[in-house]
Scaffold this motif. Sequence first.
Motif, PDB file in Angstrom:
ATOM      1  N   THR A  29      96.711  91.880   2.881  1.00 12.82           N
ATOM      2  CA  THR A  29      96.059  92.620   2.129  1.00 12.82           C
ATOM      3  C   THR A  29      95.544  92.350   0.881  1.00 12.82           C
ATOM      4  O   THR A  29      96.152  91.412   0.350  1.00 12.82           O
ATOM      5  CB  THR A  29      96.767  94.261   1.805  1.00 12.82           C
ATOM      6  OG1 THR A  29      95.905  95.250   1.334  1.00 12.82           O
ATOM      7  CG2 THR A  29      98.057  93.997   0.898  1.00 12.82           C
ATOM      8  N   ASP A  31      94.526  94.160  -1.815  1.00  9.29           N
ATOM      9  CA  ASP A  31      95.150  94.998  -2.748  1.00  9.29           C
ATOM     10  C   ASP A  31      96.336  95.834  -2.230  1.00  9.29           C
ATOM     11  O   ASP A  31      96.504  95.980  -1.233  1.00  9.29           O
ATOM     12  CB  ASP A  31      93.997  96.015  -3.303  1.00  9.29           C
ATOM     13  CG  ASP A  31      94.287  96.620  -4.744  1.00  9.29           C
ATOM     14  OD1 ASP A  31      95.299  96.005  -5.405  1.00  9.29           O
ATOM     15  OD2 ASP A  31      93.631  97.404  -4.866  1.00  9.29           O
ATOM     16  N   HIS A  64      99.057  89.085  -0.303  1.00 13.58           N
ATOM     17  CA  HIS A  64      98.267  89.734  -1.219  1.00 13.58           C
ATOM     18  C   HIS A  64      97.342  89.090  -2.102  1.00 13.58           C
ATOM     19  O   HIS A  64      97.639  87.884  -2.624  1.00 13.58           O
ATOM     20  CB  HIS A  64      98.901  90.984  -1.799  1.00 13.58           C
ATOM     21  CG  HIS A  64     100.149  90.770  -2.621  1.00 13.58           C
ATOM     22  ND1 HIS A  64      99.884  90.586  -3.959  1.00 13.58           N
ATOM     23  CD2 HIS A  64     101.151  90.130  -2.271  1.00 13.58           C
ATOM     24  CE1 HIS A  64     101.190  90.165  -4.567  1.00 13.58           C
ATOM     25  NE2 HIS A  64     102.012  90.198  -3.594  1.00 13.58           N
ATOM     26  N   HIS A  95      91.254  88.503   1.798  1.00 13.77           N
ATOM     27  CA  HIS A  95      90.512  89.941   1.723  1.00 13.77           C
ATOM     28  C   HIS A  95      90.820  90.669   3.319  1.00 13.77           C
ATOM     29  O   HIS A  95      90.581  91.841   3.116  1.00 13.77           O
ATOM     30  CB  HIS A  95      88.901  89.808   1.569  1.00 13.77           C
ATOM     31  CG  HIS A  95      88.329  90.896   1.073  1.00 13.77           C
ATOM     32  ND1 HIS A  95      87.688  91.821   1.917  1.00 13.77           N
ATOM     33  CD2 HIS A  95      88.258  91.514  -0.257  1.00 13.77           C
ATOM     34  CE1 HIS A  95      87.180  92.809   1.162  1.00 13.77           C
ATOM     35  NE2 HIS A  95      87.614  92.547   0.068  1.00 13.77           N
ATOM     36  N   LYS A  97      92.687  92.601   6.031  1.00 20.23           N
ATOM     37  CA  LYS A  97      93.784  93.675   6.318  1.00 20.23           C
ATOM     38  C   LYS A  97      94.402  93.758   7.501  1.00 20.23           C
ATOM     39  O   LYS A  97      93.809  94.004   8.248  1.00 20.23           O
ATOM     40  CB  LYS A  97      93.218  94.953   5.985  1.00 20.23           C
ATOM     41  CG  LYS A  97      92.870  95.201   4.444  1.00 20.23           C
ATOM     42  CD  LYS A  97      91.551  94.665   3.945  1.00 20.23           C
ATOM     43  CE  LYS A  97      91.029  95.179   2.790  1.00 20.23           C
ATOM     44  NZ  LYS A  97      89.780  94.457   2.351  1.00 20.23           N
ATOM     45  N   ASN A 112      93.201  98.653   2.485  1.00 22.02           N
ATOM     46  CA  ASN A 112      94.298  97.938   1.894  1.00 22.02           C
ATOM     47  C   ASN A 112      95.586  98.670   1.729  1.00 22.02           C
ATOM     48  O   ASN A 112      95.491 100.212   2.123  1.00 22.02           O
ATOM     49  CB  ASN A 112      93.919  97.785   0.146  1.00 22.02           C
ATOM     50  CG  ASN A 112      92.816  96.829   0.178  1.00 22.02           C
ATOM     51  OD1 ASN A 112      93.143  95.492   0.614  1.00 22.02           O
ATOM     52  ND2 ASN A 112      91.676  97.012  -0.509  1.00 22.02           N
TER      53      ASN A 112
END
Length: 172
Positions: A29, A31, A64, A95, A97, A112
Amino acid sequence: MIKFISDIEHYDIVLNLVAKARRSLWIGTADIKDLYVMRNGMNLPFLAILSELIDKGVEIRLIHAKEPGQPFRKDFDSYPLLAKQLERMLCPRVHFKIIVIDSFFCYIGSANLTGAGMGMKSQLRRNFEAGIITDEVNILNSVVEEFDKVWRGSECLKCQRKQYCPDPLIWK
């Protein structure tokens, strides 16, 4: 099986599947924040679920892009098993997911690992998210390879962002 999911389905489907992992759980992820889930009538940090999984012997890898904020750190510190056994890596280029459960099921999408992306936020405070869940072997193998090439450092030599990387695997 390939299924399109959107919005609240990230919470209803994906996070429920994550909680059922038996052998491995890979999460990628950009974030990560202080995500909460409902469990047995209680609001719990998602980190509690991860700690329970580790306690059951599930291998968890987390990639992450940046350090999470203070609320996440506070919850993280409440689960000492995470500090000992959660395999974690920061990569400022991540970036994607991606969630891979037991190497036979995956999620690929926009959400995210945050309350607005996957968590308990109300319908008025949620992000608009979309993704797919699948057990289709060809897609699953590609998703696993995408995650694993970052995990093993295959992208580090050509990254050109080493000065921002808090956790470099390869410095050459």
